[in-house]
Design a protein around this motif. Structure first.
Motif, PDB file in Angstrom:
ATOM      1  N   ARG A 100      38.928  51.296  35.951  1.00  0.00           N
ATOM      2  CA  ARG A 100      38.827  50.505  37.192  1.00  0.00           C
ATOM      3  C   ARG A 100      37.660  51.002  38.049  1.00  0.00           C
ATOM      4  NH1 ARG A 100      42.775  46.804  37.585  1.00  0.00           N
ATOM      5  NH2 ARG A 100      44.912  47.396  37.175  1.00  0.00           N
ATOM      6  N   GLU A 101      37.489  52.308  38.126  1.00  0.00           N
ATOM      7  CA  GLU A 101      36.413  52.881  38.945  1.00  0.00           C
ATOM      8  C   GLU A 101      35.037  52.687  38.327  1.00  0.00           C
ATOM      9  OE1 GLU A 101      37.158  57.011  39.805  1.00  0.00           O
ATOM     10  OE2 GLU A 101      39.128  56.574  40.665  1.00  0.00           O
ATOM     11  N   TYR A 103      34.091  50.551  35.698  1.00  0.00           N
ATOM     12  CA  TYR A 103      33.766  49.213  35.190  1.00  0.00           C
ATOM     13  C   TYR A 103      34.552  48.140  35.951  1.00  0.00           C
ATOM     14  CZ  TYR A 103      32.092  52.253  31.490  1.00  0.00           C
ATOM     15  OH  TYR A 103      31.459  53.249  30.798  1.00  0.00           O
ATOM     16  N   PRO A 104      34.497  48.149  37.288  1.00  0.00           N
ATOM     17  CA  PRO A 104      35.386  47.292  38.072  1.00  0.00           C
ATOM     18  C   PRO A 104      35.192  45.785  37.870  1.00  0.00           C
ATOM     19  CG  PRO A 104      33.698  48.226  39.469  1.00  0.00           C
ATOM     20  CD  PRO A 104      33.579  48.906  38.125  1.00  0.00           C
ATOM     21  N   ASP A 105      33.992  45.356  37.556  1.00  0.00           N
ATOM     22  CA  ASP A 105      33.728  43.923  37.448  1.00  0.00           C
ATOM     23  C   ASP A 105      33.945  43.352  36.053  1.00  0.00           C
ATOM     24  OD1 ASP A 105      32.999  43.896  40.143  1.00  0.00           O
ATOM     25  OD2 ASP A 105      30.927  44.442  39.662  1.00  0.00           O
ATOM     26  N   VAL A 106      34.171  44.209  35.078  1.00  0.00           N
ATOM     27  CA  VAL A 106      34.249  43.715  33.703  1.00  0.00           C
ATOM     28  C   VAL A 106      35.464  44.213  32.937  1.00  0.00           C
ATOM     29  CG1 VAL A 106      31.773  43.332  33.474  1.00  0.00           C
ATOM     30  CG2 VAL A 106      32.731  45.569  32.889  1.00  0.00           C
ATOM     31  N   ASP A 146      46.603  42.368  33.658  1.00  0.00           N
ATOM     32  CA  ASP A 146      46.037  41.024  33.649  1.00  0.00           C
ATOM     33  C   ASP A 146      46.794  40.140  32.662  1.00  0.00           C
ATOM     34  OD1 ASP A 146      43.741  41.438  35.481  1.00  0.00           O
ATOM     35  OD2 ASP A 146      43.168  42.897  33.951  1.00  0.00           O
ATOM     36  N   CYS A 168      39.436  34.300  28.627  1.00  0.00           N
ATOM     37  CA  CYS A 168      38.971  35.095  29.777  1.00  0.00           C
ATOM     38  C   CYS A 168      37.786  35.982  29.391  1.00  0.00           C
ATOM     39  CB  CYS A 168      40.106  35.945  30.339  1.00  0.00           C
ATOM     40  SG  CYS A 168      41.298  34.981  31.259  1.00  0.00           S
ATOM     41  N   MET A 172      33.911  35.960  30.886  1.00  0.00           N
ATOM     42  CA  MET A 172      33.229  37.166  31.376  1.00  0.00           C
ATOM     43  C   MET A 172      31.880  37.341  30.672  1.00  0.00           C
ATOM     44  SD  MET A 172      36.391  39.856  31.605  1.00  0.00           S
ATOM     45  CE  MET A 172      35.886  41.016  32.847  1.00  0.00           C
ATOM     46  N   ARG A 175      28.967  35.148  32.016  1.00  0.00           N
ATOM     47  CA  ARG A 175      28.431  35.402  33.366  1.00  0.00           C
ATOM     48  C   ARG A 175      27.019  35.893  33.306  1.00  0.00           C
ATOM     49  NH1 ARG A 175      32.678  39.211  36.203  1.00  0.00           N
ATOM     50  NH2 ARG A 175      34.481  38.394  35.189  1.00  0.00           N
TER      51      ARG A 175
END
Length: 175
Positions: A100-101, A103-106, A146, A168, A172, A175
């Motif tokens: 999470r820290e 790679y927060p966007d992917v 998720d 999903c 991603m 993008r």
């Protein structure tokens, strides 16, 4: 082919997808320090079971000193040209926190679960002190998943759930 063979990595293709195991660096380091067979520790074998409890304690000691140690080692060994990494064996809150820290966007978090009866049919035998330790239960609570995939021998349900994840992932990647 069964649903289990056609999981996300097989459907996405080896050219863009890599399965990473956090336990790989752990077992490699543990085997080196203890003069053990690394390849045998990677398998679900009696050999691994002999060392499992001690290996878990050793890994916990390492994590207590440096919580992201095995996550970092795993990422360092990853193929950066692969656009999709599947971490197949995250087991602790700190594993989730690391991704999470960093790679927060992917990142997507997917839990694979099976009923106790299905697990027993597949050969699972509960070992007190091992199967109720954080290494086995650390993500049972406190994680926002998720997706949760039910892997209880219903191929149709499994395939629908995997397709939802793949859709999903494809969004991603676009993008």
């Amino acid at each position: 082919m069964t649903a289990h063979v056609l999981g996300p990595s097989a459907r996405l293709g080896a050219e863009i997808c890599q399965i990473l195991r956090l336990s790989g660096p752990l077992k490699k380091q543990y085997s080196q320090e203890n003069g053990l067979d690394y390849e045998e520790l990677l398998n679900a074998s009696d050999y691994k079971e002999i060392y499992r409890a001690d290996m878990i304690k050793w890994g916990e000691d390492k994590r207590n000193k440096e919580p992201y140690f095995f996550c970092r080692k795993t990422v360092e060994g990853a193929d950066v040209l692969k656009r999709v990494w599947i971490i197949s064996d995250a087991r602790r809150q700190t594993d989730v926190q690391f991704f999470r820290e960093h790679y927060p966007d992917v990142v997507m978090f997917v839990r694979i679960s099976a009923s106790e009866s299905t697990r027993h049919q597949r050969g699972f035998v509960f070992t007190p002190g091992v199967d109720d330790a954080e290494s086995e239960c650390g993500l049972d609570t406190g994680v926002e998943w998720d997706f949760v995939v039910e892997n209880d021998n219903n191929e149709q349900v499994f395939n629908i759930q995997v397709e939802q994840i793949l859709n999903c992932v494809k969004k991603m990647l676009d993008r």
